[in-house]
Motif scaffolding. Structure first.
Motif, PDB file in Angstrom:
ATOM      1  N   VAL A  71      -1.384  52.267 -20.362  1.00 47.98           N
ATOM      2  CA  VAL A  71      -2.418  50.739 -19.575  1.00 47.98           C
ATOM      3  C   VAL A  71      -3.356  51.636 -19.012  1.00 47.98           C
ATOM      4  O   VAL A  71      -4.666  51.122 -19.231  1.00 47.98           O
ATOM      5  CB  VAL A  71      -1.041  50.121 -18.882  1.00 47.98           C
TER       6      VAL A  71
ATOM      7  N   ASN B 275      -6.966  49.913 -20.041  1.00 49.59           N
ATOM      8  CA  ASN B 275      -7.908  49.802 -18.912  1.00 49.59           C
ATOM      9  C   ASN B 275      -9.337  50.476 -18.698  1.00 49.59           C
ATOM     10  O   ASN B 275     -10.849  49.781 -19.025  1.00 49.59           O
ATOM     11  CB  ASN B 275      -7.851  50.019 -17.056  1.00 49.59           C
TER      12      ASN B 275
ATOM     13  N   ASP C 126       1.030  44.113 -16.985  1.00 44.66           N
ATOM     14  CA  ASP C 126       0.974  45.729 -17.449  1.00 44.66           C
ATOM     15  C   ASP C 126       2.751  45.997 -18.461  1.00 44.66           C
ATOM     16  O   ASP C 126       2.796  46.603 -18.499  1.00 44.66           O
ATOM     17  CB  ASP C 126       0.437  46.664 -16.740  1.00 44.66           C
TER      18      ASP C 126
ATOM     19  N   GLU D 239       3.249  47.972 -21.626  1.00 41.27           N
ATOM     20  CA  GLU D 239       3.794  49.626 -21.715  1.00 41.27           C
ATOM     21  C   GLU D 239       5.660  49.200 -22.240  1.00 41.27           C
ATOM     22  O   GLU D 239       5.877  50.785 -22.469  1.00 41.27           O
ATOM     23  CB  GLU D 239       4.341  49.913 -20.877  1.00 41.27           C
TER      24      GLU D 239
END
Length: 301
Positions: free
Chosen positions: A44, A48, A242, A246
């Motif tokens: 994540v 980003n 998210d 993950e």
């Protein structure tokens, strides 16, 4: 001590450093086992910070010479991949396919690995606008019993399948009530390779499934476009972008060593999806290096 622990009947007695330096805590087999240290970073964070707009722009502007340069490098990076999916790369499909064939035969030989999906249930608590299992769809819901699952597996075994993927919608009862665990225990003695494609879970839940015989996990992000993801997933735990992103790392921490990722092409711009998928694979290769990975890109018109 900074370790995450969980109950287990399947893992060996473990030793960890106690809070007082130099002391050792013995954990009985039927009580607790060390599972993993908490992750300080995840994909994540990397995702980003990905320069997807810049990569996409360079892809659209790539020249034939740049495509040729990238194609002839021994080690390709994400910028090279961006060039290889550029409009200019259209004229290079044949040399790309030859290189892909050469690498494939070098790594795997002339082998095709077959698996059969075994659908356990169409019950689901998510609303996904593109999925037939979506919870608001007025369809008959059913979940096979462990006996029925075993019968289906026997049918596939007779026909030569030794690699099964257990598929189901996302519902908490599948794990909390021991359903998946029982299915895996029933199939493990006769099916040597068992994978699952179900809703994302915690590390400890993945560890429990591994101990019951699961080896592989398949989880598609569906789309790496946050805006499109939000519009398409309107209810249920799958709304959490998210958490799903993950998932491969949690599965790896739980003990899975064969992990499949992918994107459902057609939900958003395919160039961006391909770049994000490649970046995800690159990250997993680096941080989850003990596992093998597969890539899928199912398509919608």
């Amino acid at each position: 001590s900074g370790w995450t622990l969980r109950k287990s009947k399947h893992l060996c007695t473990s030793k960890i450093e106690g809070k007082v330096p130099g002391t050792i805590v013995l954990l009985p087999l039927d009580k607790w086992a060390v599972l993993h240290q908490p992750r300080s970073v995840s994909f994540v964070d990397t995702f980003n910070q990905l320069p997807l707009e810049r990569l996409l722009h360079s892809s659209m502007q790539a020249s034939g010479d740049e495509v040729d340069q990238s194609l002839n490098r021994n080690h390709l990076e994400l910028a090279d991949f961006a060039r290889l999916i550029s409009p200019a790369a259209t004229d290079y499909l044949e040399p790309m396919s030859h290189r892909a064939q050469s690498i494939t035969q070098q790594r795997f030989g002339k082998v095709i690995r077959l698996f059969a999906p075994l659908y356990l249930s169409n019950e689901c608590i998510n609303n996904c606008s593109y999925c037939g299992f979506s919870r608001d769809n007025p369809i008959l819901r059913t979940t096979l019993s462990p006996d029925q699952v075993a019968a289906e597996a026997d049918h596939l075994h007779v026909r030569g399948f030794r690699n099964l993927l257990l598929v189901a919608g996302e519902h908490p009862k599948f794990v909390s009530e021991g359903y998946l665990q029982e299915c895996l225990r029933r199939l493990a003695p006769t099916i040597p390779t068992l994978g699952i494609e179900v809703g994302p879970m915690e590390d400890s839940q993945y560890g429990e499934l591994v101990s019951c015989g699961a080896e592989g996990l398949v989880v598609y992000q569906e789309t790496y476009d946050r805006e499109a993801y939000s519009k398409l997933h309107t209810a249920g735990p799958k709304k959490n972008f998210d958490w799903r992103l993950e998932c491969p790392e949690r599965a790896y921490a739980g003990g899975f060593r064969r992990i499949g990722i992918g994107a459902l092409f057609g939900l958003a711009d395919w160039h961006t999806e391909a770049l994000a998928l490649a970046a995800h694979l690159e990250y997993l290769h680096k941080h989850c290096w003990k596992a093998q990975f597969t890539i899928s890109f199912p398509r919608l018109r």
